[in-house]
Scaffold this motif. Sequence first.
Motif: not given
Length: 226
Positions: A129-137
């Motif tokens: 779960a995140t609000t930072y999908p691009y940084l995480l991916q």
Amino acid sequence: VDKNSQRLTIAIQKSGRLSKESISLLQACGFKFSLHEARLLAHSSNQPVDLLRVRDDDIPGLVMDGVVDLGLVGENVLEEVRLERKATQLACEVQRLRALDFGQCRLSIAVPKEEAYNGIQDLDGKRIATTYPYLLQNYLQQRGVAANNAILTGSVEVAPRAGLADAVCDLVSTGATLEANGLVEKEVIFRSQAQLIQRPEPLSAAKQAIIDQLLPRIDGVQMARE
Ligand code: ATP
Ligand code: ZN
């Protein structure tokens, strides 16, 4: 906002963790503002400068599109928006003028404390779960891990207990929020602080002159704080 205005427009966070320090930095640099809680726009009384007070998530895009001249925003949000806009072929360039000495935090992956964790590979096939999908991916892809993002706009830290995700990727400063939710920080994926950014295209001489005056003042204020 009038794009042709001769007034320099600076976007800052309206209310949140960057607001107070953004305003006090600009005031310490000599700009006088009187802020009215409800108002989006605040005019400086002693300089041709306007403040635009918005959600921090909107600041990078406003600068990248040249709607405002400058912005004060966390690198975490700047980089997330840059990756998102790059992927969707929107303008994603900015000039980074200064790293600012506030807003320090890190974006980290954390897992429930009862879960064994032996490394990033353990997240393969999991939901994060995140609000930072691009940084995480971006981080996972570089390490060959195929996890699924569960994108939440808030309350990320309760997602594992609520059965919405196996792990979280969230901002951390002290770790108290993670701890309170039974989560343990395992991977720091991005370290952040506030940044002063400028729109990519050259500015009018009048606006540039204000920035040329502002930057050494910022350096002076930050030096004095060290
Ligand atoms: P907005 O309503 O403007 O979208 P927000 O809830 O997204 O606000 P805040 O929690 O106010 O944002 O955080 C703004 C920024 O402050 C973060 O993006 C980050 O750069 C920085 N920051 C510094 N310390 C922390 C922290 N402990 N937790 C979260 N963010 C932090
Ligand atoms: Zn935000």
